[in-house]
Design a protein around this motif. Sequence first.
Motif, PDB file in Angstrom:
ATOM      1  N   LEU A 121       1.100  -1.303   0.188  1.00 31.34           N
ATOM      2  CA  LEU A 121      -0.061  -0.245  -0.009  1.00 31.34           C
ATOM      3  C   LEU A 121       0.808   1.175   0.137  1.00 31.34           C
ATOM      4  N   PRO A 122       2.023   1.250   0.754  1.00 32.50           N
ATOM      5  CA  PRO A 122       2.860   2.578   0.680  1.00 32.50           C
ATOM      6  C   PRO A 122       3.299   2.772  -0.478  1.00 32.50           C
ATOM      7  N   ILE A 123       3.719   1.546  -1.332  1.00 33.03           N
ATOM      8  CA  ILE A 123       4.331   1.985  -2.680  1.00 33.03           C
ATOM      9  C   ILE A 123       3.275   2.309  -3.631  1.00 33.03           C
ATOM     10  N   LEU A 124       2.022   2.150  -3.425  1.00 31.67           N
ATOM     11  CA  LEU A 124       1.039   2.550  -4.491  1.00 31.67           C
ATOM     12  C   LEU A 124       0.803   3.927  -4.077  1.00 31.67           C
ATOM     13  N   ILE A 125       0.704   4.502  -2.635  1.00 31.81           N
ATOM     14  CA  ILE A 125       0.293   5.587  -2.334  1.00 31.81           C
ATOM     15  C   ILE A 125       1.529   6.618  -2.722  1.00 31.81           C
ATOM     16  N   VAL A 126       2.863   6.226  -2.740  1.00 28.40           N
ATOM     17  CA  VAL A 126       3.851   7.159  -3.081  1.00 28.40           C
ATOM     18  C   VAL A 126       3.613   7.183  -4.758  1.00 28.40           C
ATOM     19  N   ALA A 127       3.386   6.064  -5.433  1.00 27.47           N
ATOM     20  CA  ALA A 127       3.458   6.238  -6.835  1.00 27.47           C
ATOM     21  C   ALA A 127       2.280   7.172  -7.161  1.00 27.47           C
ATOM     22  N   MET A 128       0.948   7.160  -6.503  1.00 27.00           N
ATOM     23  CA  MET A 128      -0.157   8.121  -6.618  1.00 27.00           C
ATOM     24  C   MET A 128      -0.035   9.506  -6.484  1.00 27.00           C
ATOM     25  N   ARG A 129       1.119   9.743  -5.583  1.00 30.76           N
ATOM     26  CA  ARG A 129       1.150  11.123  -5.021  1.00 30.76           C
ATOM     27  C   ARG A 129       1.923  11.835  -6.218  1.00 30.76           C
ATOM     28  N   ALA A 130       2.592  11.257  -7.162  1.00 30.85           N
ATOM     29  CA  ALA A 130       3.145  11.963  -8.218  1.00 30.85           C
ATOM     30  C   ALA A 130       2.233  12.104  -9.155  1.00 30.85           C
ATOM     31  N   ARG A 131       1.050  11.346  -9.456  1.00 32.16           N
ATOM     32  CA  ARG A 131      -0.055  11.644 -10.178  1.00 32.16           C
ATOM     33  C   ARG A 131      -0.903  12.565  -9.797  1.00 32.16           C
ATOM     34  N   LEU A 132      -1.198  12.676  -8.338  1.00 31.42           N
ATOM     35  CA  LEU A 132      -2.287  13.584  -7.797  1.00 31.42           C
ATOM     36  C   LEU A 132      -1.711  14.963  -7.700  1.00 31.42           C
ATOM     37  N   ALA A 133      -0.301  14.978  -7.590  1.00 30.37           N
ATOM     38  CA  ALA A 133       0.306  16.367  -7.424  1.00 30.37           C
ATOM     39  C   ALA A 133      -0.116  17.179  -9.046  1.00 30.37           C
ATOM     40  N   LEU A 134      -0.549  16.526  -9.739  1.00 31.65           N
ATOM     41  CA  LEU A 134      -0.864  17.185 -11.221  1.00 31.65           C
ATOM     42  C   LEU A 134      -2.331  17.250 -11.363  1.00 31.65           C
ATOM     43  N   PHE A 135      -2.954  16.936 -10.440  1.00 24.63           N
ATOM     44  CA  PHE A 135      -4.515  16.795 -10.462  1.00 24.63           C
ATOM     45  C   PHE A 135      -5.081  18.090 -10.450  1.00 24.63           C
ATOM     46  N   ASP A 136      -6.127  18.516 -11.365  1.00 23.57           N
ATOM     47  CA  ASP A 136      -6.757  20.003 -11.231  1.00 23.57           C
ATOM     48  C   ASP A 136      -7.826  19.980 -10.199  1.00 23.57           C
ATOM     49  N   PRO A 137      -7.878  20.303  -8.953  1.00 22.33           N
ATOM     50  CA  PRO A 137      -9.286  20.423  -8.371  1.00 22.33           C
ATOM     51  C   PRO A 137     -10.402  21.279  -8.951  1.00 22.33           C
ATOM     52  N   SER A 138      -9.944  22.230  -9.545  1.00 22.81           N
ATOM     53  CA  SER A 138     -11.196  22.705 -10.423  1.00 22.81           C
ATOM     54  C   SER A 138     -12.067  22.029 -11.363  1.00 22.81           C
ATOM     55  N   LEU A 139     -11.562  20.651 -11.809  1.00 25.80           N
ATOM     56  CA  LEU A 139     -12.407  19.741 -12.412  1.00 25.80           C
ATOM     57  C   LEU A 139     -13.409  19.221 -11.532  1.00 25.80           C
ATOM     58  N   GLU A 140     -13.183  18.923 -10.493  1.00 27.53           N
ATOM     59  CA  GLU A 140     -14.112  18.565  -9.331  1.00 27.53           C
ATOM     60  C   GLU A 140     -15.267  19.597  -9.050  1.00 27.53           C
ATOM     61  N   GLU A 141     -14.790  20.756  -9.166  1.00 30.73           N
ATOM     62  CA  GLU A 141     -15.552  21.945  -8.546  1.00 30.73           C
ATOM     63  C   GLU A 141     -16.669  22.251  -9.682  1.00 30.73           C
ATOM     64  N   ALA A 142     -16.116  21.964 -10.933  1.00 30.61           N
ATOM     65  CA  ALA A 142     -16.968  22.504 -11.942  1.00 30.61           C
ATOM     66  C   ALA A 142     -18.063  21.305 -12.191  1.00 30.61           C
TER      67      ALA A 142
END
Length: 262
Positions: free
Chosen positions: A137-158
């Motif tokens: 699980l920590p390996i997955l979360i660390v890998a996801m962190r790099a992807r989530l850092a580029l996630f645009d929260p405005s998409l969810e807001e829209a």
Amino acid sequence: MILRIVVWSILAFLLMPLVIIVLFSFHASPSLSFPFAGFSLRWYADVLGNAQLGSALVKSLTVAGFTAVITLVLGAAASLAWLRLGRGGRTLLEVLCLTPIALPGLFVGVSLLVLFAQARVQLSTVTIVISHVVLALPILIVAMRARLALFDPSLEEASRDLGASQIQTFGRVTLPLIAPTLIASAILAFAVSFDEFVVTSFVAGTETTLPMYIWSMMRRTVTPLINAISTLALLFSVAILFIAWLIGHLRRRSAVAGRTVS
């Protein structure tokens, strides 16, 4: 030029043991020494006819499968939480994720064994799966962190501004964006679980996975049969990692093609 020589020398040093293992898996003689007595597939035939080996393989595949599924579900939940945490919460989550990765497997195995003993949990396949999830699980979360850092929260807001609920927003906006990384990380978790030995040896009890079966064989004698098993396990692990890379590659090509058409 010198730098290239150094790099290729390091690669050769790292890959040479694997080459030797694969080479001797085809050795006609039980002796693991030169000169080479000729090529034979007898050891691979012995692998296919070994019932105990088949049982250990099924156990490893079962554990790895459950580990990948549980890690995928928990990783998706952790990713959703990470997007909604502040800077302090994200830092704390990252530190907690890096700790199991940084600690030696011996320490993690002993800690989990003590935990199961204090909780009076009998060592079984369940404890193996729990332990592998702790590692993967920590390996997955660390890998996801790099992807989530580029996630645009405005998409969810829209999405919410257009009337979608939180569940609909997650299912139609957030999840499709993080799904390729989640799937690739889950496949990586499968590979990590399939090859895990150190922690498994502490929490397996009477259960036997494929790495433990190979280790038990090596305690008695070392024959090309072990090389054949190791070669097949190596090919299986490489195939899993290749599938994970292929999923990410096809996803990126699809995204690029979609932007080009737009």
